[in-house]
Motif scaffolding. Structure first.
Motif, PDB file in Angstrom:
ATOM      1  N   PHE A  80       0.885  -1.328   0.017  1.00 57.81           N
ATOM      2  CA  PHE A  80      -0.007   0.052   0.008  1.00 57.81           C
ATOM      3  C   PHE A  80       0.908   1.390  -0.033  1.00 57.81           C
ATOM      4  O   PHE A  80       1.742   1.418   0.804  1.00 57.81           O
ATOM      5  CB  PHE A  80      -0.982  -0.053   1.205  1.00 57.81           C
ATOM      6  N   VAL A  81       0.550   2.042  -1.033  1.00 58.06           N
ATOM      7  CA  VAL A  81       1.472   3.204  -1.204  1.00 58.06           C
ATOM      8  C   VAL A  81       0.685   4.390  -0.459  1.00 58.06           C
ATOM      9  O   VAL A  81      -0.519   4.805  -0.792  1.00 58.06           O
ATOM     10  CB  VAL A  81       1.496   3.736  -2.546  1.00 58.06           C
ATOM     11  N   THR A  82       1.435   5.257   0.297  1.00 54.43           N
ATOM     12  CA  THR A  82       0.751   6.366   0.814  1.00 54.43           C
ATOM     13  C   THR A  82       1.855   7.471   1.033  1.00 54.43           C
ATOM     14  O   THR A  82       3.225   7.339   0.784  1.00 54.43           O
ATOM     15  CB  THR A  82       0.612   6.069   2.269  1.00 54.43           C
ATOM     16  N   ASP A  83       1.639   8.741   1.256  1.00 57.24           N
ATOM     17  CA  ASP A  83       2.664  10.023   1.477  1.00 57.24           C
ATOM     18  C   ASP A  83       2.804   9.932   2.809  1.00 57.24           C
ATOM     19  O   ASP A  83       4.035  10.612   3.187  1.00 57.24           O
ATOM     20  CB  ASP A  83       1.661  11.192   1.183  1.00 57.24           C
ATOM     21  N   ASP A  84       2.205   9.371   3.959  1.00 60.06           N
ATOM     22  CA  ASP A  84       2.619   9.227   5.122  1.00 60.06           C
ATOM     23  C   ASP A  84       2.700   7.817   5.817  1.00 60.06           C
ATOM     24  O   ASP A  84       1.791   7.440   6.541  1.00 60.06           O
ATOM     25  CB  ASP A  84       1.539  10.315   6.094  1.00 60.06           C
ATOM     26  N   THR A 111      10.415   5.390   1.153  1.00 62.50           N
ATOM     27  CA  THR A 111      10.283   5.231   2.953  1.00 62.50           C
ATOM     28  C   THR A 111       9.542   3.762   2.917  1.00 62.50           C
ATOM     29  O   THR A 111       8.296   3.795   2.244  1.00 62.50           O
ATOM     30  CB  THR A 111       9.488   6.232   3.492  1.00 62.50           C
ATOM     31  N   THR A 112       9.654   2.880   3.681  1.00 56.61           N
ATOM     32  CA  THR A 112       9.020   1.413   3.797  1.00 56.61           C
ATOM     33  C   THR A 112       8.987   1.069   5.186  1.00 56.61           C
ATOM     34  O   THR A 112       9.667   1.318   5.891  1.00 56.61           O
ATOM     35  CB  THR A 112       9.709   0.518   2.977  1.00 56.61           C
ATOM     36  N   ALA A 113       8.084   0.394   5.423  1.00 58.90           N
ATOM     37  CA  ALA A 113       7.685  -0.258   6.792  1.00 58.90           C
ATOM     38  C   ALA A 113       7.072  -1.509   6.542  1.00 58.90           C
ATOM     39  O   ALA A 113       6.167  -1.769   5.541  1.00 58.90           O
ATOM     40  CB  ALA A 113       7.183   0.332   7.664  1.00 58.90           C
ATOM     41  N   TYR A 114       6.854  -2.458   7.527  1.00 56.48           N
ATOM     42  CA  TYR A 114       6.283  -3.912   6.999  1.00 56.48           C
ATOM     43  C   TYR A 114       5.452  -4.050   8.397  1.00 56.48           C
ATOM     44  O   TYR A 114       6.092  -3.873   9.491  1.00 56.48           O
ATOM     45  CB  TYR A 114       7.263  -4.839   6.705  1.00 56.48           C
ATOM     46  N   ILE A 115       4.280  -4.569   8.165  1.00 55.84           N
ATOM     47  CA  ILE A 115       3.372  -5.010   9.240  1.00 55.84           C
ATOM     48  C   ILE A 115       2.883  -6.388   8.844  1.00 55.84           C
ATOM     49  O   ILE A 115       3.058  -6.797   7.933  1.00 55.84           O
ATOM     50  CB  ILE A 115       2.015  -4.025   9.508  1.00 55.84           C
ATOM     51  N   CYS A 126       4.382   1.780   1.948  1.00 62.67           N
ATOM     52  CA  CYS A 126       5.597   2.642   1.565  1.00 62.67           C
ATOM     53  C   CYS A 126       5.187   4.097   0.862  1.00 62.67           C
ATOM     54  O   CYS A 126       3.859   4.042   0.644  1.00 62.67           O
ATOM     55  CB  CYS A 126       6.181   1.764   0.500  1.00 62.67           C
ATOM     56  N   THR A 127       6.113   4.580   0.271  1.00 62.19           N
ATOM     57  CA  THR A 127       5.785   5.900  -0.246  1.00 62.19           C
ATOM     58  C   THR A 127       6.267   5.161  -2.036  1.00 62.19           C
ATOM     59  O   THR A 127       6.816   4.006  -2.007  1.00 62.19           O
ATOM     60  CB  THR A 127       6.961   7.024  -0.201  1.00 62.19           C
ATOM     61  N   GLU A 128       5.745   5.994  -2.612  1.00 59.34           N
ATOM     62  CA  GLU A 128       5.881   5.725  -4.279  1.00 59.34           C
ATOM     63  C   GLU A 128       7.465   5.806  -4.561  1.00 59.34           C
ATOM     64  O   GLU A 128       8.311   6.506  -3.827  1.00 59.34           O
ATOM     65  CB  GLU A 128       5.460   6.753  -5.127  1.00 59.34           C
ATOM     66  N   ILE A 129       8.019   4.996  -5.399  1.00 63.28           N
ATOM     67  CA  ILE A 129       9.456   4.847  -5.863  1.00 63.28           C
ATOM     68  C   ILE A 129       9.532   6.285  -6.944  1.00 63.28           C
ATOM     69  O   ILE A 129       8.527   6.391  -7.570  1.00 63.28           O
ATOM     70  CB  ILE A 129       9.747   3.662  -6.839  1.00 63.28           C
ATOM     71  N   GLN A 130      10.421   6.871  -6.684  1.00 65.67           N
ATOM     72  CA  GLN A 130      10.488   8.220  -7.759  1.00 65.67           C
ATOM     73  C   GLN A 130      11.531   7.891  -8.660  1.00 65.67           C
ATOM     74  O   GLN A 130      12.182   7.185  -8.790  1.00 65.67           O
ATOM     75  CB  GLN A 130      11.403   9.405  -6.753  1.00 65.67           C
TER      76      GLN A 130
END
Length: 130
Positions: A80-84, A111-115, A126-130
């Protein structure tokens, strides 16, 4: 024509699992059977679906590995991609998820995290890959 249309997670409680995703990731319920053993969320072109373990067992006669709390998560993840990322990780934990890998910034700037969700499936926030 070939089109990737859906992913189905096999879960103990379809309605509870769907509500976790609905409440955490702001998805909407598209469909749930009257028996509450199968349901779909609106998540864009590819649907996130849920089937009860008993329904899945009736379809997959050879059996399968069920996601278990004591085991490491399967080698697959939902993203799931998010800005925050921080806010969404916190929201997921408030809704019952468990933090699996804390927030980090990759060398490419993402920026990534895993739950782990309620059924121990791995979810990347995570954020979008730029």
């Amino acid at each position: 024509m070939i089109k990737f249309k859906y992913v189905i997670l096999y879960v103990e409680d379809v309605e509870k699992s769907m509500n976790f995703y609905k409440n955490t990731f702001n998805t909407e319920i598209k469909f749930i059977t009257p028996e509450k053993d199968y349901g779909e969320l609106i998540t864009g072109e590819t649907t996130l679906s849920f089937a009860s373990i008993s329904l899945a067992s009736s379809n997959i006669k050879e059996g399968f590995l069920a996601s278990k709390e004591s085991a490491k998560p399967f080698g697959i993840e939902l993203g799931f991609v998010t800005d925050d990322v921080k806010a969404l990780v916190e929201k997921s934990i408030e809704n019952g998820a468990v933090l699996y890998e804390d927030i980090t910034v990759k060398p490419w700037g993402q920026t990534t995290a895993y739950i782990k969700d309620l059924d121990q499936y791995l979810v990347e926030i995570c954020t979008e890959i730029q």
